[in-house]
Design a protein around this motif. Structure first.
Motif, mmCIF file in Angstrom:
data_model
loop_
_atom_site.group_PDB
_atom_site.id
_atom_site.type_symbol
_atom_site.label_atom_id
_atom_site.label_comp_id
_atom_site.label_asym_id
_atom_site.label_seq_id
_atom_site.Cartn_x
_atom_site.Cartn_y
_atom_site.Cartn_z
ATOM 1 N N HIS A 230 -68.569 -18.744 50.598
ATOM 2 C CA HIS A 230 -67.295 -17.709 49.565
ATOM 3 C C HIS A 230 -67.855 -16.663 49.246
ATOM 4 O O HIS A 230 -67.552 -15.582 49.379
ATOM 5 N N ALA A 231 -69.032 -16.717 48.899
ATOM 6 C CA ALA A 231 -69.947 -15.645 48.269
ATOM 7 C C ALA A 231 -70.086 -14.278 49.466
ATOM 8 O O ALA A 231 -70.040 -13.222 49.356
ATOM 9 N N ILE A 232 -70.396 -14.900 50.812
ATOM 10 C CA ILE A 232 -70.611 -14.102 51.817
ATOM 11 C C ILE A 232 -69.255 -13.527 52.250
ATOM 12 O O ILE A 232 -68.917 -12.264 52.412
ATOM 13 N N ASP A 233 -68.203 -14.350 52.214
ATOM 14 C CA ASP A 233 -66.710 -13.734 52.493
ATOM 15 C C ASP A 233 -66.437 -12.502 51.507
ATOM 16 O O ASP A 233 -65.693 -11.725 51.867
ATOM 17 N N ALA A 234 -66.733 -12.820 50.322
ATOM 18 C CA ALA A 234 -66.265 -12.140 49.290
ATOM 19 C C ALA A 234 -67.204 -10.678 49.420
ATOM 20 O O ALA A 234 -66.492 -9.501 49.119
ATOM 21 N N VAL A 235 -68.445 -10.580 49.780
ATOM 22 C CA VAL A 235 -69.151 -9.446 50.007
ATOM 23 C C VAL A 235 -68.516 -8.654 51.309
ATOM 24 O O VAL A 235 -68.122 -7.618 51.230
ATOM 25 N N ARG A 236 -68.068 -9.433 52.363
ATOM 26 C CA ARG A 236 -67.508 -8.740 53.208
ATOM 27 C C ARG A 236 -66.182 -8.228 53.008
ATOM 28 O O ARG A 236 -65.688 -7.113 53.363
ATOM 29 N N ALA A 237 -65.366 -8.995 52.326
ATOM 30 C CA ALA A 237 -63.914 -8.396 51.949
ATOM 31 C C ALA A 237 -64.287 -7.009 50.734
ATOM 32 O O ALA A 237 -63.768 -6.128 51.268
ATOM 33 N N ALA A 238 -65.225 -7.283 50.143
ATOM 34 C CA ALA A 238 -65.345 -6.176 49.239
ATOM 35 C C ALA A 238 -65.991 -4.770 49.695
ATOM 36 O O ALA A 238 -65.770 -3.741 49.406
ATOM 37 N N ARG A 239 -66.867 -5.039 50.958
ATOM 38 C CA ARG A 239 -67.360 -3.906 51.592
ATOM 39 C C ARG A 239 -66.321 -3.034 52.158
ATOM 40 O O ARG A 239 -66.282 -1.799 52.305
ATOM 41 N N ARG A 240 -65.228 -3.754 52.711
ATOM 42 C CA ARG A 240 -63.983 -2.953 53.303
ATOM 43 C C ARG A 240 -63.349 -2.127 52.243
ATOM 44 O O ARG A 240 -62.717 -1.196 52.613
ATOM 45 N N GLY A 241 -63.707 -2.684 51.082
ATOM 46 C CA GLY A 241 -62.798 -1.997 50.086
ATOM 47 C C GLY A 241 -63.766 -0.784 48.930
ATOM 48 O O GLY A 241 -63.477 -0.029 48.186
ATOM 49 N N ALA A 242 -64.782 -0.790 49.524
ATOM 50 C CA ALA A 242 -66.000 -0.049 48.899
ATOM 51 C C ALA A 242 -65.890 1.469 49.245
ATOM 52 O O ALA A 242 -65.234 1.760 50.439
ATOM 53 N N SER A 243 -66.519 2.306 48.412
ATOM 54 C CA SER A 243 -66.464 3.483 48.869
ATOM 55 C C SER A 243 -68.129 4.107 49.389
ATOM 56 O O SER A 243 -68.942 3.343 49.086
ATOM 57 N N ILE A 244 -68.190 5.012 50.155
ATOM 58 C CA ILE A 244 -69.327 5.385 50.887
ATOM 59 C C ILE A 244 -70.000 6.760 50.284
ATOM 60 O O ILE A 244 -69.277 7.780 49.783
#
Length: 431
Positions: A230-244
């Protein structure tokens, strides 16, 4: 199905630095940090490196921003540390249990041997005491008769009797000495046995404590393992919404541009298209799908459809009658540019592409629109590594000097961005 299942080259260069089954590759460094007494906050984050084979691997190495991203990474780091700590504690408990149980077996064997020796000494002592008692009884009964014989017999007989009594005394003293030795031996064995029993009790107590420690660590490890996916999935989902950091392009938009670059590199390598060439267009056309406070979602679609003004011939606007019955733009009278790359419906019908591998060419999807734009630019300009050819392609996209100058300025800015490069292909399964 992965959004990139239709793209073999892209799959071949995916780098899953960490995956649920491979997170222990970093276990050594985590254990070393914890063993050295460093606090979690002082240990480099590894949660940000979690792999995602639906994104271009170059994105994994970027510095990302955003409160949601940072929080998810911290959570994953905490789970990783808890998992590593639980595994370390369980291993320590198992090693200590092996040593304790081996020592316990040795002590139990020593205790059993000591008990046998105590029993043997006890038997010999009992036999010796019985023999001494019998001797004492003989002496007690025969003492008076021997005295009378000494008085009646000759001097020679009396002397012989005295010598016999002296020998008897010496024998008795020797037997008493043996009795003392046996009692000393039994006392020493009692002390040894008591020590062994004490050691056994202490080892059994230690064994029970280690079993509890092992069980607790095992339970903690199970909890961490349950929380990890769940923590890995949350990071992957959050990465898509992150800014660069240093780039006004979302992760999803950049991934769409990189996906188009990889696909064209495979299908049309002579074009030499690079991601920043498309990004310049995307910035001018729709701010990479975020125009009007929109957000590009994880699947590449904007939070609200992007539909331009009616191309109805008003001043400064071309007149283009409806070509799709309003299917794409919702206008049955006039055409409107649609999607993040602003394709006219008729052009999309010809140039539209399926960039995410879902079987549908959708102009509102940034993956589809980016690939369509990339293909279109290649058709218009040929070898885009040549500046004049790229400029000609931009003019083909929109015949406005101002438009082309603006696209070029953004494209050049993006070209200067330090994006990690992959020099060799990396097998995604083998690392």
């Amino acid at each position: 199905m992965s959004v990139f299942d239709s793209m073999p080259l892209r799959r071949s260069i995916q780098v899953g630095v960490l995956a649920c089954a491979g997170l222990m590759l970093l276990g050594g460094s985590l254990a070393d940090d914890r063993a050295a007494g460093r606090e979690d906050a002082l240990v480099s984050s590894v949660g940000s490196l979690v792999g995602d084979d639906t994104l271009d691997p170059r994105i994994i190495a970027l510095d990302l921003d955003g409160a949601g991203w940072a929080e998810r990474v911290r959570t994953l780091d905490a789970v990783l540390f808890a998992r590593e700590d639980a595994e370390r504690r369980r291993e320590v408990a198992l090693a200590a249990l092996r040593d304790t149980r081996a020592e316990l077996r040795t002590v139990e064997a020593g205790e059993a041997d000591a008990e046998r020796r105590v029993a043997d000494v006890g038997e010999r002592l009992a036999e010796h005491v019985a023999a001494l008692r019998a001797r004492a009884l003989v002496l007690f009964i025969g003492h008076g008769e021997e005295a009378q014989l000494d008085e009646l017999d000759s001097i020679e007989d009396a002397t012989l009797g005295a010598r016999q009594r002296q020998l008897a005394v010496e024998v008795d003293e020797h037997q008493l000495g043996l009795l003392d030795d046996l009692e000393d031996e039994r006392t020493a064995l009692d002390v040894e046995l008591a020590d062994l029993r004490g050691r056994r009790v202490a080892l059994e107590t230690a064994e029970a404590a280690l079993v509890r420690s092992h069980d607790a660590a095992t339970a903690d490890l199970a909890d961490a393992n349950a929380a990890l996916p769940h923590a890995i999935d949350a990071v992957r989902a959050a990465r898509r919404g992150a800014s660069i950091g240093g780039l006004d392009i979302s992760v999803v938009a950049l991934d769409a541009y990189l996906a188009a670059e990889v696909t064209l590199g495979e299908t049309l390598p002579t074009c030499r298209l690079e991601w920043w060439m498309i990004a310049g267009v995307g910035r001018v056309e729709s701010r990479h799908g975020e125009i009007g406070a929109r957000v590009v979602q994880a699947d590449g679609r904007p939070s609200r459809p992007i539909i331009g003004i009616a191309l109805d011939g008003r001043p400064g606007v071309r007149a283009i009658d409806d070509t799709d019955g309003g299917t794409l733009d919702g206008d049955p009278a006039w055409d409107r540019a649609v999607g993040p790359m602003q394709f006219i419906p008729e052009t999309w019908r010809i140039r539209g592409r399926d960039g995410d591998g879902d079987g549908v060419a959708d102009p509102q999807n940034l993956y589809d629109a980016a690939l369509a734009s990339a293909t279109y630019l290649c058709r218009l300009g040929g070898d885009l590594s040549l500046r004049d050819n790229l400029r000609a392609a931009y003019f083909g996209y929109n015949t406005s000097e101002h438009y082309v100058a603006l696209v070029e300025s953004h494209a050049e800015r993006y070209a200067a961005f330090d994006l990690p490069r992959i020099g060799t292909e990396i097998d995604h399964d083998g690392g």
